[in-house]
Design a protein around this motif. Sequence first.
Motif, PDB file in Angstrom:
ATOM      1  N   ASN A 221      -6.087  43.814  32.370  1.00  0.00           N
ATOM      2  CA  ASN A 221      -7.335  43.182  32.799  1.00  0.00           C
ATOM      3  C   ASN A 221      -7.574  43.428  34.292  1.00  0.00           C
ATOM      4  OD1 ASN A 221      -9.666  41.297  32.590  1.00  0.00           O
ATOM      5  ND2 ASN A 221      -8.390  39.993  33.872  1.00  0.00           N
TER       6      ASN A 221
ATOM      7  N   PHE B  70     -10.716  45.466  36.062  1.00  0.00           N
ATOM      8  CA  PHE B  70     -11.596  44.891  37.092  1.00  0.00           C
ATOM      9  C   PHE B  70     -11.556  45.727  38.370  1.00  0.00           C
ATOM     10  CE2 PHE B  70     -12.783  41.684  40.366  1.00  0.00           C
ATOM     11  CZ  PHE B  70     -14.093  41.487  39.928  1.00  0.00           C
TER      12      PHE B  70
ATOM     13  N   GLN C 199     -14.739  47.546  40.143  1.00  0.00           N
ATOM     14  CA  GLN C 199     -15.097  47.344  41.554  1.00  0.00           C
ATOM     15  C   GLN C 199     -15.258  48.665  42.308  1.00  0.00           C
ATOM     16  OE1 GLN C 199     -11.921  44.505  42.688  1.00  0.00           O
ATOM     17  NE2 GLN C 199     -13.577  43.146  43.293  1.00  0.00           N
TER      18      GLN C 199
ATOM     19  N   SER D 142     -16.783  52.424  35.945  1.00  0.00           N
ATOM     20  CA  SER D 142     -16.970  51.480  34.841  1.00  0.00           C
ATOM     21  C   SER D 142     -16.546  52.034  33.487  1.00  0.00           C
ATOM     22  CB  SER D 142     -18.418  51.008  34.797  1.00  0.00           C
ATOM     23  OG  SER D 142     -18.683  50.201  35.933  1.00  0.00           O
TER      24      SER D 142
ATOM     25  N   LEU E  92      -9.939  47.725  29.680  1.00  0.00           N
ATOM     26  CA  LEU E  92     -10.232  46.372  29.179  1.00  0.00           C
ATOM     27  C   LEU E  92     -10.188  46.317  27.653  1.00  0.00           C
ATOM     28  CD1 LEU E  92     -12.983  45.665  31.815  1.00  0.00           C
ATOM     29  CD2 LEU E  92     -10.846  44.365  31.587  1.00  0.00           C
TER      30      LEU E  92
ATOM     31  N   LYS F  69     -11.238  36.385  30.069  1.00  0.00           N
ATOM     32  CA  LYS F  69     -11.534  37.088  31.332  1.00  0.00           C
ATOM     33  C   LYS F  69     -11.767  38.585  31.076  1.00  0.00           C
ATOM     34  CE  LYS F  69      -9.051  33.994  34.463  1.00  0.00           C
ATOM     35  NZ  LYS F  69      -7.886  33.860  35.347  1.00  0.00           N
TER      36      LYS F  69
ATOM     37  N   ASN G 139     -15.068  40.733  32.003  1.00  0.00           N
ATOM     38  CA  ASN G 139     -15.002  41.951  32.824  1.00  0.00           C
ATOM     39  C   ASN G 139     -15.538  43.157  32.063  1.00  0.00           C
ATOM     40  OD1 ASN G 139     -13.980  40.628  35.060  1.00  0.00           O
ATOM     41  ND2 ASN G 139     -11.848  40.918  34.449  1.00  0.00           N
TER      42      ASN G 139
END
Length: 206
Positions: free
Chosen positions: A25, A29, A33, A37, A44, A56, A60
Motif C-alpha cells: 500500500n 501511494f 505521489q 499512477s 495496490l 486504505k 489509494n
Amino acid sequence: CEAHVTQQAVERGLAVEPLNVELLNALGFALFQQGKSQEAVVALEKALAVDPKHWKAHNNLALAAIDIGELEVAEAHYRESLAIKPQPAIYNDLGFVLERQGLTDEAAEAYRNALKLDPKSATAHYNLGSSLARSGKLAEAESHLRIALKLSPNAQTHTGLGIVLSELGRTDEAIANLEAAVKADSKSVLARQKLAEIQQGSARAD
C-alpha cells in the motif's frame, strides 16, 4: 523527492516481505505521489489481492484510477472502502467521482451520507450545496451553502452562495457575497467575473 526515497525504502522491505500489505500500500501511494499512477495501480491491486478488506489500499487505488481517467474503477474502490469503513471524507471523494461521471443525484446522495456521519462537515455542506445548485435546486442549495459558510468562511463558499443568490434574483445579497469572496481572496477569478456580470446587468437595467 520524498516520495522517491519512500519508494526505495519500501522496495527494500518488499524484497524481504513481498506480500506485506502495508508495504504494498505504501509503495502504491509513493508511486501515485510521483505521478506514476499506472504503476501505483499494479502495486495496490497486489495489496488488495493479499487483503481485500484493506480500506486504505482501496482509497489509494481510487486516487490513482482518477489520475488515469478510470472513474468507474475509482467509484468501485471508494464504494468498497466505504463498505469496510464508512468515512465522511471518502463519501465526499465518491461524490466528486460520481459528479465527474454526470451522476448528479448519486453524487448528492454521497454528500448526504457524508453529512449523516459528520453533520458539521463544511466540505460536505459545500459539495452538496454546489451539486444541488447545478441541478437547479436553488433554495436547498442556498441552505447548505449558508451552513458551510457559517462552519468555515472562505472565498469559494462566498462565491458559490453569491452565484445561487444571483440566480434566485437576490442581487444585493449576491453582490455582498461575491465582494466578500474577493476580499477573502483577491485572486478569486470566478467571483470577480460574476460580480462584473451582475454589475453590468444592473447597469443595463438602469
